[in-house]
Design a protein around this motif. Sequence first.
Motif, short mmCIF file in Angstrom:
data_model
loop_
_atom_site.label_atom_id
_atom_site.label_comp_id
_atom_site.label_asym_id
_atom_site.label_seq_id
_atom_site.Cartn_x
_atom_site.Cartn_y
_atom_site.Cartn_z
N ARG A 31 -1.77 6.96 36.64
CA ARG A 31 -0.75 6.02 37.12
C ARG A 31 -0.07 5.31 35.95
N SER A 32 -0.85 4.86 34.98
CA SER A 32 -0.26 4.11 33.86
C SER A 32 0.51 5.02 32.91
N GLU A 33 -0.02 6.20 32.62
CA GLU A 33 0.64 7.09 31.67
C GLU A 33 1.91 7.68 32.25
N MET A 34 1.88 8.09 33.52
CA MET A 34 3.07 8.69 34.11
C MET A 34 4.19 7.66 34.26
N LEU A 35 3.84 6.44 34.69
CA LEU A 35 4.88 5.43 34.86
C LEU A 35 5.44 4.98 33.52
N ALA A 36 4.61 4.96 32.48
CA ALA A 36 5.11 4.58 31.15
C ALA A 36 5.95 5.69 30.52
N SER A 37 5.76 6.93 30.97
CA SER A 37 6.48 8.05 30.35
C SER A 37 7.90 8.22 30.88
N VAL A 38 8.20 7.67 32.05
CA VAL A 38 9.56 7.80 32.59
C VAL A 38 10.43 6.68 32.03
N GLY A 39 11.73 6.87 32.10
CA GLY A 39 12.65 5.88 31.57
C GLY A 39 12.66 4.60 32.40
N LEU A 40 12.75 3.49 31.74
CA LEU A 40 12.91 2.17 32.37
C LEU A 40 14.18 1.55 31.80
N HIS A 41 15.21 1.44 32.62
CA HIS A 41 16.55 1.06 32.13
C HIS A 41 17.02 -0.22 32.80
N VAL A 42 17.89 -0.92 32.10
CA VAL A 42 18.61 -2.06 32.64
C VAL A 42 20.02 -1.58 32.96
N PHE A 43 20.45 -1.74 34.21
CA PHE A 43 21.76 -1.28 34.65
C PHE A 43 22.65 -2.47 34.96
N ARG A 44 23.95 -2.25 34.74
CA ARG A 44 24.97 -3.25 35.07
C ARG A 44 25.87 -2.68 36.16
N ARG A 45 26.01 -3.43 37.25
CA ARG A 45 26.88 -2.98 38.35
C ARG A 45 28.34 -3.06 37.93
N SER A 46 29.08 -2.02 38.25
CA SER A 46 30.51 -2.00 37.92
C SER A 46 31.33 -2.40 39.15
N ALA A 47 32.61 -2.68 38.93
CA ALA A 47 33.47 -3.16 40.02
C ALA A 47 33.69 -2.11 41.10
N ASP A 48 33.65 -0.83 40.74
CA ASP A 48 33.91 0.23 41.71
C ASP A 48 32.65 0.66 42.46
N GLY A 49 31.56 -0.10 42.33
CA GLY A 49 30.34 0.23 43.03
C GLY A 49 29.39 1.12 42.24
N GLY A 50 29.78 1.55 41.05
CA GLY A 50 28.92 2.37 40.21
C GLY A 50 28.02 1.52 39.35
N ARG A 51 27.49 2.13 38.33
CA ARG A 51 26.61 1.41 37.43
C ARG A 51 26.68 2.03 36.05
N LEU A 109 23.01 -7.45 37.06
CA LEU A 109 22.05 -6.60 36.36
C LEU A 109 20.85 -6.31 37.25
N TYR A 110 20.26 -5.15 37.06
CA TYR A 110 19.00 -4.83 37.72
C TYR A 110 18.24 -3.83 36.87
N ILE A 111 16.92 -3.77 37.08
CA ILE A 111 16.01 -2.94 36.28
C ILE A 111 15.44 -1.86 37.19
N GLU A 112 15.40 -0.63 36.68
CA GLU A 112 14.97 0.49 37.54
C GLU A 112 14.32 1.58 36.71
N HIS A 113 13.22 2.14 37.24
CA HIS A 113 12.59 3.32 36.65
C HIS A 113 13.39 4.56 37.04
N ASP A 114 13.39 5.54 36.17
CA ASP A 114 14.02 6.82 36.46
C ASP A 114 12.92 7.83 36.81
N LEU A 115 12.63 7.94 38.11
CA LEU A 115 11.58 8.85 38.57
C LEU A 115 12.10 10.23 38.92
N SER A 116 13.40 10.45 38.73
CA SER A 116 13.97 11.74 39.12
C SER A 116 13.39 12.89 38.32
N GLY A 117 13.02 12.64 37.06
CA GLY A 117 12.47 13.71 36.24
C GLY A 117 11.15 14.24 36.77
#
Length: 402
Positions: A56-76, A336-344
């Motif tokens: 659990r600790s190694e897999m979660l630490a191995s994926v990306g953890l990013h800070v995203f900024r919401r854009s005006a058009d609904g993207g990020r 701003l919001y923080i999110e893991h990238d679990l897609s990989g």
Amino acid sequence: MKLPSFLTREKRAATVGASDPYLAEFFGQRPGTPGYVAPDALLSNSAVAVRCVGLRSEMLASVGLHVFRRSADGGRDRADDLDLYSVLHDLMNPQMTAYEGREFLTRSLDLTGNAYGRIERDSRGQVTAIYPLMTGDVSPERLTNGRLRYRVAERQGGATVLLQEEVLHVRGPSRDGNVGVSAIQFGRGAMGLRVAQAETAQNLMQNGLRPSGVMAFAERIQAADRAKIRESVAERLQGPSNAGQLLIMDGGAKFERLSFSPEDAEFLASQKLSNEDVARLFGVPPTSVGITDKATYSNVEQEGRSLVQNCLGPLAARIEAALSRCLLTPDSRRSLYIEHDLSGLLRGDVQARFEAYRIGREIGVFSPNDVRRRENEPPIPNGDGYHQPSNWTPLGTVAVAP
């Protein structure tokens, strides 16, 4: 006359929650008593628990953890211009990489139900570093105004009091809202059974897998001779190095067993059930931690996806919420919001992945460069165009005859 609130002295809350595993000793749950399971004792006696916590600790630490900024058009967009982005993605502090720091925090969360870190900020209030803290050194205190403060024990003696804004606190499921409780404490009955089984197996090995029994003599013997016989038999037969040695007795001595063998008591079968209980309490599929008794080609693949969706997904959401609460201000949380990238972890094999890309490309979801970025390939010129099938027309339109 009642004094104004700003002149009154804040005191520690009158009651202290018993859900803190490190305060449990003051409420009768001491090592060696029923209901207490020390994390170190569990890890030293259960390979499945070691693998669950490590996975659990190694897999979660191995994926990306990013800070995203919401854009005006609904993207990020990735907010990589912030110091916080580097703290969570590259270096958590000058002595610890982001991977090491995130792994440490996740292990603390799994073993104790709480993970702490001291937050360092610059003059503008921006997070510049996080220093993880040992859970046993931190004592949360609920003040009369409802806020928390943290008393941190120093290694050289004394204690430091940190304000709520100075501490990153990730808590597990909680009984009182102040401190979290780990899966080890919630399932202490099943976890304690696994520890007891491991200690029993160790004792059997130390005794050379010899069950207890009675050595009967035809004639009465003295107490001193009885002690010498017991010591002689123990010296020759007990211990792994003496297992299988031949025992020679004279004087009409007979040895009779009193207990069942491990096979008769189905000891190994009970250990397998306990291993499954440990994996179940941590939410890890059995095949992911090496329990392959019921594994098939199809369910191994499904359990791999279940590991991400049902185990790592909720854990990532808990950590993301705590990071947003402790590291972002109320104003910055609006953009701003923080999110893991679990897609990989859900990409699957090459054939399934590229089949999904093809479908997304044909219906206009992906451009060629979108696909290349997901595969960590550089973009190509004129590769940002989106297309859709030519026979798709908006609803309500009338086809014009040529």
